[in-house]
Each structure stands twice: as structure tokens, then as C-alpha cells.
Design an enzyme around this catalytic site. Structure first.
Site, PDB file in Angstrom:
ATOM      1  N   GLY A  12       0.822  -1.217   0.000  1.00 44.29           N
ATOM      2  CA  GLY A  12       0.000   0.000   0.000  1.00 44.29           C
ATOM      3  C   GLY A  12       0.849   1.256   0.000  1.00 44.29           C
ATOM      4  N   GLY A  14      -0.381   4.388   0.333  1.00 44.80           N
ATOM      5  CA  GLY A  14      -1.152   5.504   0.881  1.00 44.80           C
ATOM      6  C   GLY A  14      -0.322   6.270   1.897  1.00 44.80           C
ATOM      7  N   PHE A  15      -0.989   7.012   2.760  1.00 40.61           N
ATOM      8  CA  PHE A  15      -0.249   7.830   3.718  1.00 40.61           C
ATOM      9  C   PHE A  15       0.625   6.966   4.639  1.00 40.61           C
ATOM     10  CE2 PHE A  15      -3.593  10.942   2.648  1.00 40.61           C
ATOM     11  CZ  PHE A  15      -2.788  12.027   2.364  1.00 40.61           C
ATOM     12  N   VAL A  80      -2.239  -7.293  -4.560  1.00 43.75           N
ATOM     13  CA  VAL A  80      -1.988  -8.338  -3.582  1.00 43.75           C
ATOM     14  C   VAL A  80      -3.231  -9.198  -3.428  1.00 43.75           C
ATOM     15  CG1 VAL A  80      -1.411  -8.822  -1.189  1.00 43.75           C
ATOM     16  CG2 VAL A  80      -0.344  -6.888  -2.367  1.00 43.75           C
ATOM     17  N   GLU A 171     -18.233  17.647   2.583  1.00 42.77           N
ATOM     18  CA  GLU A 171     -17.450  18.388   1.598  1.00 42.77           C
ATOM     19  C   GLU A 171     -18.023  18.230   0.192  1.00 42.77           C
ATOM     20  OE1 GLU A 171     -13.155  18.662   3.802  1.00 42.77           O
ATOM     21  OE2 GLU A 171     -13.515  16.837   2.640  1.00 42.77           O
ATOM     22  N   ASP A 300      -5.460   2.974   8.088  1.00 43.13           N
ATOM     23  CA  ASP A 300      -6.882   2.711   8.316  1.00 43.13           C
ATOM     24  C   ASP A 300      -7.183   1.252   8.626  1.00 43.13           C
ATOM     25  OD1 ASP A 300      -7.256   5.336   7.782  1.00 43.13           O
ATOM     26  OD2 ASP A 300      -8.435   5.074   5.963  1.00 43.13           O
ATOM     27  N   ALA A 315      -5.618  10.956   7.710  1.00 45.79           N
ATOM     28  CA  ALA A 315      -4.267  10.968   7.154  1.00 45.79           C
ATOM     29  C   ALA A 315      -3.180  11.176   8.210  1.00 45.79           C
ATOM     30  CB  ALA A 315      -4.166  12.033   6.057  1.00 45.79           C
TER      31      ALA A 315
END
Lengths: 432, 432
Positions: A12, A14-15, A80, A171, A300, A315
Site C-alpha cells: 500500500g 497511501g499515507f 496483492v 465536503e 486505516d 491521514a
């Protein structure tokens, strides 16, 4: 070269995963970072791609570009399929990798609470492709309405329902209302886009449930000022192509967008560790898997508590976990004892359209323009590492000054038929 | 409102259709402009989207935004299926329109010389979606090569063939070579992207066949300096997933891109007028259909001659035709006689990578940096009306100064499997 160095596989980009890789810069390891997409995504701004205010390239950056100067990392594009913690190996759809350390940071995706049949009618927002699909539907609805002669069908086309009153839903609703009411009117001849209905449905008692109640109330007022109908305690019980049901009530809506549930990556269940109700992996204090000190879960996908409260899936938390895992691996290699992960809460932020937001930072509660400026500042700050920071700023300044949203491109429509955006019984509009 | 005003229906929002609509600003007509996509595309820069140097939004702009201040135009998103010149009506896939004047400006698409079976293996470049598909394949090839253990398979993945040595093929080949050899090397660990093979195949005796021979020769030299293998007289006789055939010769190539043939929009054949060999409509001197003064054909779909030579299918010609049709309609309404169309040749331009180009303007032949600066200037000039002119300039300046190409995003991949990018017999690379 350096085959004796421990192999750290990070799943991954991501952050959490990216921060972990970067924090291992210069460490005596070789790292393989695997992601199914070639880019790291600045997810907090993804709703701006969905509402055609930013281009994908402005909030996404190729992972291998970000890491190009870090010589101990290799980036693999791959999906994966499974992890075998016994054999210390990862199975990809088209290959395999063995590891000494494994960092699972595959995050979460949206979930439909056991109603997967809603997915085609109510797309969610997690990837760039998701955002482009939402944009496509949002913009096509106005195109279809412009050509629609029947007032009821037109009304339906100009009704949008957003399910879920968390930050993403808030948002999205704010941005859509603003575009429909302030930007689009000049562009259309037959329809009045200021009559667009945007409903934000939240099952719980208030929107932004994780924020202090005061901010929820302010967010609601700011949304209503933009013309969004906010409904709390509205539990969705059915979604059909042009209809949303809340118990017995039926709302006719041409488009529904999903911002309600997230589910942990299914990979969590392949690790053989206990999961929480949301499918997240219950990890040890150092973020490792129980009984498997060489396997970590970060971001997460990890169920972590801090002072009895769960660490939120945001994040900053993911970045802190990624950094902690990197630090732990370094300590292992240096023969030092591991330390538990500590979460530092930086506060909460949500923006509601142009120059309006709510924020809670270090106990301080802000709303309106001040909160919005904080929001802009924090996001520009976090975009560090993104080549496009300057361009995004210019883009925003431009949009702010001109009240224009220029990037309203519809792409990815192999077959164009606006009738599909309408209910089956609707008539074909013929005009001469 | 003003229902007595003649209804002008314009099919296509490309250079011809859009220019025609704008030139009718303030005229006592009501205009409906129909296009299958919601944006006007600055096609001369499309290859930069395909090579991930620009984002789609930087060269495309919503048609209804461009025309929003022109009150006599209505924009319809729709796909035209047929035209009935007898009844003066246009059939859309999902509706119909009748007209007093019709302007058919649906342009051209790429063609495979009767080999439609090549299309899936050799995508062409006409739309934003085409460009994103080429970008996806181009970038995925390097990702697959990075993970490929077998040298022969790797070699194949890093071989790209571009069929067609016109401006599109030349620009695509130049940009791809530059990216592979100058931008990408730092990003990869296992492969040396400077070994990438880019072949440009042209069936005719020289590339840029429409330009003076001197410029063709200079373009070839500039391409070869970038590492492109230019082959003329190379008529492609077969394209398979990982192979291109030129007569008996077989070239193993992971990816083939098509820049060879264009065919006129099939709508031309529905007008009942004579066509030329390329399927373009033979129009009268005023661009109207023979015997149908109320129907015009403009842009790439029109077969027009000037002093015995065909008017080329380039943007300036299309814009001039669109303007001429608008002028003719105005003259009709004022009771004045029609005038024949005259083409003013502004010259030829093609760019070959960073700071290299060839140009012929007003008899002047330029190449190298000077031609490239002219190219930049002309393109920025033509982007007038595009909100993004400034952003594109900044983007270019940035790319020029940093030697970076940042927008290397791969999107639109529902299922990721790099094995698909490889020939069926290839082994799965497993690495640990």
C-alpha cells in the site's frame, strides 16, 4: 547487491505505507513497496476531483517519482491477493514476494452495509477513478436536464442525494451545491441550475459525528446557507436507479452518491489476527501482529486505541503509524527494545464550499472564513512532496477570484446515451 | 422567444463547428451545437496528454463554458446517428432536431485501412479517452518491465512501435523517446529506460510527407538524435498483440500505437453527396452541399481544393471554413450573394521533443530551437479562449526547467494484471 539486508515489503502506497518507506530512508534494509495503482493519492482533496474543481494530476503523484531519490526502495505495481504469514510470503495476482518484515497498509474502501446491490446506483469515493465516475454522473445530469422537456423528469435529474454526513459527505455536498448554484447558471439555457436540490442524508443524530457538537451545528448552518438540505436520523433503506428510500419515504433522485460506510481492506482477514467489527486488525501496542513481531499493520486497516478511544482513520494518524513502524524496524536492527505507538491528535477539519469550513485544532474551535484559511494552509502544507503544490494554489486562487470552475470535463463514456440517466419510463425529448 | 429566427444546427464542437458558432455571435439566428463530448479539444496538443506531459483539462474546455456569454447558442450533448436532408432533420441516438441551416463538422477519426482487427492492439489518438488509453499502455509497459525477470520479455516490453510518420506520429515518437531516455531513468531500479526502443514506421518515402523534403530530413535527424529509429517505406502488413509485421519482417514490440490513417466521419456518407476516396464530402465552392444550399460541411470532413491542391486537415483550415460558413449564413439573411471559400495557408509546424521542431511559415523554413519557440508561441496563441493558457505555460516552463514530467498517472484500470501486457508464453516473474 546487499542480499543480506532484511527485505521489508510494504503493501500500500497511501499515507501509512509511503510515510513508512520514506522514514526508512538510509536504513540497512531493502524495501519493496507494492501498490495496485501507480500513484499516491492526496485523498483529502479527492472530492475536488469529483466536483471537477481539480484535475487528478493535481492531487496524485506517481509513487516511484516520489521515492526516486531513495535508493533502498523498489516500487512494484501489483495487486496483492493473499499473505502467508507462516511462510512469510505475499502472493500477488501475477507474482510473489517473500519478506523479512511486512507492513500491511492497504487501508479501507467504501462499504454498503451488506447492500452491495446499491453500489452501481450510488458510487463511492476512494480512488481517482471513483472521483472521475462521480464527476461524470454529476455533470451528465445537467446535460440531460438541459435537453429534458418534461418538468418532473428534469426535477428528478437535478436532485442529488449524498448518503453519509461524515467529512466526505459534507465536503461533497457543499462543493456540489456551490457549483450548481454559483458557477453553472450562466452555462445553461433551458434549466435554472440554482433550483438544483442537494440532500445530505445522515443516519446518526448529527453530521460530522466525530467532531464536537458545536461544529456539527455550524457545519449544518453553513451547508444550509449554500442550499443543501441536511437530514439527520435519516437511515437509508433502499437505493434504486432513480429513487432513495428512507423507511416508507421515497425521494426521487437522478443521482445518489455514497459517503457513508468504510470497510477495512479484505487483506486484514488473511493475517490470522483478531479483527474488530469494521474488519480492522487488532494489533499490539507497537502495531505488530499478535505473535508475529515481523508483521505490522498501519493506517486505516489497524484498530488502535488511544486512552480508550479509537484512533480515527485520518491521514495524520496513518502517517504517524507509518513513521512508528519504520522506527520500530530500525530499533530492531539496532538491537534496541520496541516502544508502543502513541497517537498525537492534530485536530479536525472539514471544508464547506468557498471560504467556509469548520475546524478543531488543539482545543480551538473555528468556523467560517478563518477555519477555511486554516484548511487551505494545512492542505497546502501536506501537499509537500507534491510537485503540484504551486499549481494547486494558483488553481484555487483563480477559482476564488473568478468564481469559475473550469475543469468540467466528462471523460470515459464509451457510449453516450442520456436516456440512461433518466428513468425507464421517461419520454424522449424531441425539439426542433 | 424568437421562434421565427432561423435555426442553425451545428454538428461537432471541434475547430470548425466552434468557430462557426462563435462567428455567428449576435446574428439573428438561434443555434444548437451538438457534440458527443462536452468539451472542445485542442487536438494539436493531444499527444502531450498521451505522453503524460499535460492533463486533459489543460487542453480541453467545456463547450458550454466557452459559449456561455453567447445567448443565441444552445449546447446539446448528444450523439448524431443520421441526417435526413429531405426533411431537414437530424436524428440523435436519444432525440431529434430539425433545422433551417445545417453545418456538418464532425471531422475525422483514425482508420486502419480495412484492418479493424488491429484496433485493439494499436490504439489511435483522436479523443481525450484515446490519449489516456495510450498513456496507460505506455506507462504500464515500464511497470511490467521493472518486474520482469526474463531479458527477452523485458526487451519486448520496452519496444514501442508507432505506425505513421505524419505530425502526430512524429510528435508522439519524439515525446516518448524523450521521456524514456531523459525523464524516467531515475525512477526505476531494475530496468535501464534509456535502452527503450522507439520505432517510427512510415509507409511512404519520407516522414512529414506534406512538408517540404528539407524539413522531413531535418525532422528525421532530430528524431534520430533522440534515439528514435525512423523507418520509411515500411508498410505494416500485420499487427498482433506483441508483434508488428512489415512484409516478411517481424518486430517484437509490447506496444503499438496508431498514427497512420484518418477516415472521414461516417456521417458524411449520410448526406447524399459525392465523397472522395477518404470519405470526405465534395462540397461546392461556398462549402455547401451540391443542390442543398442550406447544408454546409466544414473542417476535416470537407473535401476542398485550393489551386488544384487539397486543403489539408489542420486546425487553421477548419477554423477558416467555420468562419466562412458563418459569413455565408449572415449574407443569406441579409440578401447578399454568397462567396467562394478561400484557404489561407499559414504554414506547417511539428515539434520533436524538448526544444526541437520543424516549421514552414510564409515560405520560411525553420528547424531546431527557433522552430520550437515559434511552435510554443503559436500554440499558446491558439489556446486563446482556454482559461488554462497560463497554467499550460507554467507547466511547460516547469517541465523545461526541471526536466520533469510529473503527470504520469495511470487511471482507468479496472483489473490490474501486468501479465496481460506480456505475451501469453511468458513466465511469471517471482522474486523474493
Amino acid at each position: 547487491m546487499a542480499e543480506h539486508r532484511p527485505h521489508v515489503v510494504i503493501l500500500g502506497g497511501g499515507f501509512a505505507g509511503l510515510t513508512c518507506a520514506r522514514a526508512l530512508r538510509g536504513a540497512p534494509v531493502r524495501i519493496t513497496l507494492v501498490d495496485r495503482s501507480n500513484h499516491h493519492l492526496f485523498q483529502p482533496l479527492l472530492y475536488q476531483v469529483a466536483t471537477a474543481s481539480l484535475s487528478p494530476a493535481e492531487i496524485a503523484s506517481p509513487i516511484r517519482s516520489i521515492l526516486r531519490r531513495q535508493s533502498n526502495v523498489q516500487v512494484w505495481l501489483g495487486e496483492v491477493e493473499d499473505v502467508d504469514v507462516e511462510r512469510r510470503s505475499v502472493r500477488l495476482r501475477d507474482g510473489a514476494l517473500s519478506y523479512d518484515y511486512l507492513v500491511v497498509a492497504t487501508g479501507a474502501t467504501h462499504a454498503y452495509f451488506g447492500h452491495d446491490e446499491w453500489a452501481p446506483h450510488a458510487p463511492g469515493l476512494k480512488t481517482v477513478d471513483d472521483a472521475l465516475e462521480i464527476r461524470r454522473r454529476f455533470l451528465l445530469a445537467f446535460e440531460a436536464a438541459e435537453r429534458e422537456a418534461d418538468p418532473a423528469a428534469r426535477r428528478r435529474l437535478l436532485t442529488f442525494v449524498i448518503v453519509g454526513g461524515g467529512p466526505t459527505g459534507v465536503e461533497l455536498a457543499g462543493a456540489m451545491a456551490e457549483i450548481a448554484r454559483q458557477v453553472m447558471p450562466r452555462d445553461f439555457r433551458s434549466i435554472d441550475t440554482t433550483t438544483t436540490r442537494i440532500l445530505l442524508l445522515e443516519g446518526g443524530p448529527r453530521i460530522l459525528g466525530a467532531y464536537p457538537p458545536v461544529l456539527s451545528e455550524q457545519a449544518r448552518r453553513q451547508l444550509e446557507r449554500l442550499g443543501v438540505e441536511v437530514r439527520t436520523g435519516a437511515l437509508v433503506t433502499g437505493i434504486e436507479p432513480v429513487e432513495v428510500r428512507i423507511g416508507e419515504e421515497r425521494i426521487e433522485a437522478g443521482n445518489v452518491f455514497w459517503a457513508a460506510g468504510v470497510a477495512a481492506s479484505p487483506l486484514g482477514a488473511r493475517l490470522g489476527a483478531p479483527l474488530d467489527r469494521a474488519g480492522r486488525v487488532r494489533v499490539e501496542a507497537d502495531l505488530s501482529l499478535p505473535g508475529r513481531p515481523e508483521v505490522f499493520v498501519a493506517g486505516d486497516l489497524a484498530a488502535v486505541e488511544e486512552d480508550g478511544a479509537p484512533v480515527p482513520g485520518v491521514a495524520p494518524a496513518a502517517m504517524q503509524m507509518g513513521r512508528h513502524v519504520a522506527r520500530t524496524i530500525r530499533r530492531d536492527l539496532e538491537g534496541r527494545a520496541r516502544e508502543p505507538f502513541r497517537y498525537f491528535d492534530k485536530g479536525n477539519l472539514a471544508t464547506i464550499g468557498r471560504a467556509a469550513a469548520v475546524a478543531e485544532i488543539a482545543g480551538l474551535r473555528l468556523s467560517g472564513l478563518v477555519a477555511w484559511l486554516v484548511w487551505v494552509f494545512v492542505h497546502i502544507l501536506y501537499l509537500i512532496g507534491f510537485r503540484n503544490r504551486l499549481l494547486v494554489l494558483i488553481q484555487w486562487a483563480w477559482a476564488y477570484l473568478t468564481y469559475q470552475r473550469g475543469i468540467r470535463l466528462i471523460t470515459g463514456q464509451p457510449e453516450l446515451n442520456l436516456r440512461r440517466a433518466r428513468p425507464p419510463e421517461a419520454e424522449i425529448a424531441a425539439s426542433g
